[in-house]
Design a protein around this motif. Structure first.
Motif, PDB file in Angstrom:
ATOM      1  N   TYR A  84       0.834  -1.203   0.000  1.00  0.00           N
ATOM      2  CA  TYR A  84       0.000   0.000   0.000  1.00  0.00           C
ATOM      3  C   TYR A  84       0.869   1.254   0.000  1.00  0.00           C
ATOM      4  O   TYR A  84       1.906   1.311   0.673  1.00  0.00           O
ATOM      5  CB  TYR A  84      -0.920   0.013   1.226  1.00  0.00           C
ATOM      6  CG  TYR A  84      -2.121  -0.887   1.073  1.00  0.00           C
ATOM      7  CD1 TYR A  84      -3.333  -0.400   0.588  1.00  0.00           C
ATOM      8  CD2 TYR A  84      -2.052  -2.237   1.406  1.00  0.00           C
ATOM      9  CE1 TYR A  84      -4.438  -1.226   0.438  1.00  0.00           C
ATOM     10  CE2 TYR A  84      -3.145  -3.074   1.255  1.00  0.00           C
ATOM     11  CZ  TYR A  84      -4.337  -2.558   0.778  1.00  0.00           C
ATOM     12  OH  TYR A  84      -5.427  -3.384   0.623  1.00  0.00           O
ATOM     13  N   PHE A  85       0.415   2.262  -0.775  1.00  0.00           N
ATOM     14  CA  PHE A  85       1.145   3.522  -0.904  1.00  0.00           C
ATOM     15  C   PHE A  85       0.152   4.679  -0.886  1.00  0.00           C
ATOM     16  O   PHE A  85      -1.016   4.520  -1.268  1.00  0.00           O
ATOM     17  CB  PHE A  85       1.948   3.551  -2.211  1.00  0.00           C
ATOM     18  CG  PHE A  85       3.008   2.474  -2.309  1.00  0.00           C
ATOM     19  CD1 PHE A  85       4.312   2.732  -1.946  1.00  0.00           C
ATOM     20  CD2 PHE A  85       2.688   1.205  -2.751  1.00  0.00           C
ATOM     21  CE1 PHE A  85       5.281   1.740  -2.018  1.00  0.00           C
ATOM     22  CE2 PHE A  85       3.647   0.207  -2.835  1.00  0.00           C
ATOM     23  CZ  PHE A  85       4.955   0.478  -2.464  1.00  0.00           C
ATOM     24  N   LEU A  86       0.635   5.850  -0.457  1.00  0.00           N
ATOM     25  CA  LEU A  86      -0.216   7.039  -0.399  1.00  0.00           C
ATOM     26  C   LEU A  86      -0.441   7.608  -1.793  1.00  0.00           C
ATOM     27  O   LEU A  86       0.476   7.664  -2.607  1.00  0.00           O
ATOM     28  CB  LEU A  86       0.424   8.103   0.487  1.00  0.00           C
ATOM     29  CG  LEU A  86       0.624   7.755   1.966  1.00  0.00           C
ATOM     30  CD1 LEU A  86       1.370   8.896   2.664  1.00  0.00           C
ATOM     31  CD2 LEU A  86      -0.715   7.489   2.653  1.00  0.00           C
ATOM     32  N   GLY A  87      -1.666   8.051  -2.034  1.00  0.00           N
ATOM     33  CA  GLY A  87      -1.974   8.661  -3.323  1.00  0.00           C
ATOM     34  C   GLY A  87      -3.271   9.444  -3.267  1.00  0.00           C
ATOM     35  O   GLY A  87      -3.901   9.568  -2.202  1.00  0.00           O
ATOM     36  N   THR A  88      -3.686   9.963  -4.424  1.00  0.00           N
ATOM     37  CA  THR A  88      -4.910  10.748  -4.546  1.00  0.00           C
ATOM     38  C   THR A  88      -5.737  10.222  -5.709  1.00  0.00           C
ATOM     39  O   THR A  88      -5.193   9.895  -6.767  1.00  0.00           O
ATOM     40  CB  THR A  88      -4.579  12.236  -4.785  1.00  0.00           C
ATOM     41  OG1 THR A  88      -3.801  12.719  -3.687  1.00  0.00           O
ATOM     42  CG2 THR A  88      -5.847  13.075  -4.892  1.00  0.00           C
ATOM     43  N   VAL A  89      -7.042  10.144  -5.514  1.00  0.00           N
ATOM     44  CA  VAL A  89      -7.947   9.716  -6.586  1.00  0.00           C
ATOM     45  C   VAL A  89      -8.090  10.847  -7.595  1.00  0.00           C
ATOM     46  O   VAL A  89      -8.452  11.965  -7.240  1.00  0.00           O
ATOM     47  CB  VAL A  89      -9.322   9.336  -6.023  1.00  0.00           C
ATOM     48  CG1 VAL A  89     -10.286   8.970  -7.158  1.00  0.00           C
ATOM     49  CG2 VAL A  89      -9.202   8.189  -5.036  1.00  0.00           C
ATOM     50  N   THR A  90      -7.800  10.559  -8.870  1.00  0.00           N
ATOM     51  CA  THR A  90      -7.931  11.578  -9.916  1.00  0.00           C
ATOM     52  C   THR A  90      -9.144  11.349 -10.802  1.00  0.00           C
ATOM     53  O   THR A  90      -9.618  12.269 -11.456  1.00  0.00           O
ATOM     54  CB  THR A  90      -6.674  11.614 -10.801  1.00  0.00           C
ATOM     55  OG1 THR A  90      -6.497  10.335 -11.431  1.00  0.00           O
ATOM     56  CG2 THR A  90      -5.440  11.949  -9.986  1.00  0.00           C
ATOM     57  N   GLU A  91      -9.661  10.109 -10.812  1.00  0.00           N
ATOM     58  CA  GLU A  91     -10.813   9.798 -11.651  1.00  0.00           C
ATOM     59  C   GLU A  91     -11.376   8.453 -11.218  1.00  0.00           C
ATOM     60  O   GLU A  91     -10.659   7.613 -10.669  1.00  0.00           O
ATOM     61  CB  GLU A  91     -10.379   9.740 -13.116  1.00  0.00           C
ATOM     62  CG  GLU A  91     -11.522   9.813 -14.120  1.00  0.00           C
ATOM     63  CD  GLU A  91     -11.007  10.021 -15.547  1.00  0.00           C
ATOM     64  OE1 GLU A  91     -11.831  10.387 -16.406  1.00  0.00           O
ATOM     65  OE2 GLU A  91      -9.808   9.803 -15.789  1.00  0.00           O
ATOM     66  N   ILE A  92     -12.665   8.256 -11.461  1.00  0.00           N
ATOM     67  CA  ILE A  92     -13.315   6.999 -11.134  1.00  0.00           C
ATOM     68  C   ILE A  92     -13.943   6.428 -12.395  1.00  0.00           C
ATOM     69  O   ILE A  92     -14.687   7.122 -13.093  1.00  0.00           O
ATOM     70  CB  ILE A  92     -14.387   7.173 -10.042  1.00  0.00           C
ATOM     71  CG1 ILE A  92     -13.754   7.740  -8.766  1.00  0.00           C
ATOM     72  CG2 ILE A  92     -15.092   5.855  -9.752  1.00  0.00           C
ATOM     73  CD1 ILE A  92     -14.760   8.086  -7.681  1.00  0.00           C
ATOM     74  N   GLU A  93     -13.609   5.161 -12.709  1.00  0.00           N
ATOM     75  CA  GLU A  93     -14.161   4.482 -13.879  1.00  0.00           C
ATOM     76  C   GLU A  93     -14.766   3.163 -13.437  1.00  0.00           C
ATOM     77  O   GLU A  93     -14.049   2.201 -13.194  1.00  0.00           O
ATOM     78  CB  GLU A  93     -13.060   4.208 -14.914  1.00  0.00           C
ATOM     79  CG  GLU A  93     -12.266   5.426 -15.334  1.00  0.00           C
ATOM     80  CD  GLU A  93     -11.102   5.034 -16.243  1.00  0.00           C
ATOM     81  OE1 GLU A  93     -11.283   4.114 -17.052  1.00  0.00           O
ATOM     82  OE2 GLU A  93     -10.038   5.644 -16.115  1.00  0.00           O
TER      83      GLU A  93
END
Length: 274
Positions: A45-54
């Motif tokens: 697991y790594f930190l990130g940000t959601v940019t889009e949902i498909e």
């Protein structure tokens, strides 16, 4: 040469039509712009940000600049108001974007002291970089029986799949002699697919698969469109989608993901040549 982000195997998108703004993931509702913990394809697991949902997949921009489309079951919501208690089993960020298992030893207003399973020095971590360990995927997959002499495609250290021959079987691992002459390597059976088996009779839009690219190697991607016996593959590494024949596509191997004491998922650059 096809470019792909290389991964460590210690513990494993081109955007299409915008389909939704919020999905329910482990830990709560997740929307575009939310900070999350997302599983990279090596199981860490790594930190990130959601940019889009498909559909049921999130496009994640990881904090090191990498991008990956991740199934919603493998994305955990992070919140600074998440309640934690002393003794809670958690997964937390350690001095960067990589997340490791540990135990909460002290709770503050916006942070927790985490004692790491691998014995490293405890660290104060912000609550929006921690999630409860029971939210992590802990899937088990029955091992497939491989025999010496089987022709397979298996995951190498860079997390790409390469063809080779099984030369030894030791429990859940097989020693692979690579067709390209590289040094033999033991590979977990869940990261091996038989090349002797007939391709799946049923391939559907949205399936995660291993498909043959222009260089003859198989890479992970998602079926975006079906055209008879040809399938448009949207590659996980963001390369240009390509039509691939049905007989050059295999179901993607299911990973066995467990958070074990001392496990340290890492990502690294690959030096493997083709």
């Amino acid at each position: 040469m096809k470019t792909i982000r290389a991964l460590g195997v210690t513990l494993m998108a081109v955007s299409m039509t915008f389909a939704s703004t919020v999905l329910a993931g482990p830990g709560g509702q997740i929307g575009v712009g939310n900070r999350v913990a997302a599983m990279w394809s090596n199981g860490g697991y790594f930190l990130g940000t959601v940019t889009e949902i498909e559909g049921d997949r999130y496009n994640i921009l990881f904090e090191d600049g990498d991008r990956l489309a991740v199934n919603s079951a493998n994305v955990v919501a992070l919140r600074e108001d998440m309640p934690f208690s002393v003794g809670d089993r958690v997964v937390a960020a350690w001095k960067g974007i990589s997340m490791y298992p540990g135990v909460v030893t002290k709770v503050h207003a916006k942070s927790c002291m985490v004692g790491w399973d691998d014995g490293d020095e405890p660290l104060l971590v912000a609550k929006d970089k921690i999630f409860h360990a029971d939210k992590a995927v802990a899937a088990t997959t029955a091992a497939t029986a491989f025999n010496v002499g089987d022709h397979v495609t298996a995951m190498w250290r860079d997390s790409r799949y390469y063809p080779g021959i099984v030369t030894e079987v030791r429990g859940s691992q097989c020693l692979i002699k690579w067709d390209d002459g590289d040094e033999p390597l033991f590979v977990l059976q869940e990261h091996i697919r038989s090349l002797s088996n007939a391709p799946s009779a049923s391939l559907n839009v949205g399936d995660h698969v291993l498909a043959t690219w222009k260089d003859g190697h198989k890479y992970p991607g998602v079926i975006a469109e079906a055209r008879g016996d040809l399938f448009l593959i949207r590659w996980d590494d963001g390369d240009e989608p390509m039509l691939v024949a049905k007989d050059k596509i295999l179901p993607f191997p299911q990973q066995q993901v467990q958070l074990l004491p001392g496990a340290t998922p890492t990502r690294q650059e690959s030096n493997r040549e083709h």
